[in-house]
Design a protein around this motif. Structure first.
Motif, mmCIF file in Angstrom:
data_model
loop_
_atom_site.group_PDB
_atom_site.id
_atom_site.type_symbol
_atom_site.label_atom_id
_atom_site.label_comp_id
_atom_site.label_asym_id
_atom_site.label_seq_id
_atom_site.Cartn_x
_atom_site.Cartn_y
_atom_site.Cartn_z
ATOM 1 N N ARG A 1 2.146 18.896 37.671
ATOM 2 C CA ARG A 1 2.747 18.384 36.620
ATOM 3 C C ARG A 1 2.386 17.106 36.312
ATOM 4 O O ARG A 1 1.870 16.604 35.287
ATOM 5 N N GLU B 1 0.130 15.640 33.406
ATOM 6 C CA GLU B 1 0.544 14.660 32.511
ATOM 7 C C GLU B 1 -0.302 13.413 32.243
ATOM 8 O O GLU B 1 -0.789 12.774 31.332
ATOM 9 N N ARG B 2 -0.590 12.810 33.569
ATOM 10 C CA ARG B 2 -1.133 11.362 33.753
ATOM 11 C C ARG B 2 -2.718 11.470 34.052
ATOM 12 O O ARG B 2 -3.447 10.612 33.958
ATOM 13 N N THR C 1 -2.318 8.736 38.696
ATOM 14 C CA THR C 1 -1.305 9.344 39.432
ATOM 15 C C THR C 1 -1.245 8.731 40.951
ATOM 16 O O THR C 1 -1.813 9.618 41.715
ATOM 17 N N MET D 1 -0.995 23.755 31.974
ATOM 18 C CA MET D 1 -0.735 22.629 32.838
ATOM 19 C C MET D 1 -1.878 22.761 33.937
ATOM 20 O O MET D 1 -2.535 21.762 34.265
ATOM 21 N N SER E 1 -5.263 22.184 32.865
ATOM 22 C CA SER E 1 -5.577 20.684 32.425
ATOM 23 C C SER E 1 -6.375 20.058 33.757
ATOM 24 O O SER E 1 -7.198 19.282 33.576
#
Length: 192
Positions: free
Chosen positions: A12, A16-17, A22, A96, A99
């Motif tokens: 996740r 997202e980042r 991260t 997800m 990505s």
């Protein structure tokens, strides 16, 4: 259990980042574990990333094989369609996780022998190999034109699908309800 929580949280956060943005301290906080716990389960942050990529590869292959088993294609052309459908659906369903492959994986490997590269290449090799074998089978069963070059066509099909899902992933292509149907119809024009 904690290993799975770390992996889910990492997937996740990386999605997202981005991988580089991260830190393991944030990963530990979000996963609800001590940072040292991460390193009891994984040698490095790269090891976490490699595990995620390997898991995506294994799940994709498993999903394609299950879909083909349930679908029971009547001929080789239907096998080709089934592989394309299952790949497309898997990537959309696992947005997800993909990505990681589309954005972060290319920056994680420096050469063709890197573990990241090997795992991603295995996705391409598996899907392209299955498509190529199915095209050859279709040339024999008459569902695919005899003059179709199986390897080049399999490469083209895979490149088209990867480009399509990558374009959708980055928002360059707006998916529609008919997109997969249109793609399959166009592929059939090449093969039949």
């Amino acid at each position: 259990m904690k290993r799975d929580i770390i992996l889910d949280t990492a997937a996740r956060l990386f999605a997202e980042r981005g991988f580089s943005n991260t830190p393991t301290s944030l990963l530990a906080k979000e996963a609800g574990v001590a940072e040292g716990t991460i390193f009891r389960h994984f040698r490095t942050k790269d090891d976490i990333f490699l595990t995620l990529i390997t898991n995506v590869k294994n799940q994709l292959i498993d999903d394609i094989e299950k879909y083909l088993e349930v679908r029971e294609p009547e001929n080789a052309l239907e096998k080709v369609e089934s592989v394309i459908k299952s790949f497309y659906v898997f990537v959309k369903k696992n947005h997800m996780e993909f990505s990681l492959i589309f954005r972060d994986a290319p920056t994680r490997y420096c050469g063709n022998s890197e573990d990241f590269f090997v795992q991603i290449k295995e996705i391409y090799t598996y899907v392209t190999g299955y498509l190529c074998d199915s095209i050859e089978e279709g040339k024999l069963d008459g569902s695919i034109l005899a003059e179709v070059d199986a390897q080049e066509t399999a490469n083209m099909l895979m490149a088209t699908m990867v480009g399509l899902v990558r374009g959708m992933h980055f928002g360059f292509i707006e998916p529609s309800d008919n997109m997969l149907k249109t793609v399959l119809g166009n592929f059939k024009k090449v093969l039949c």
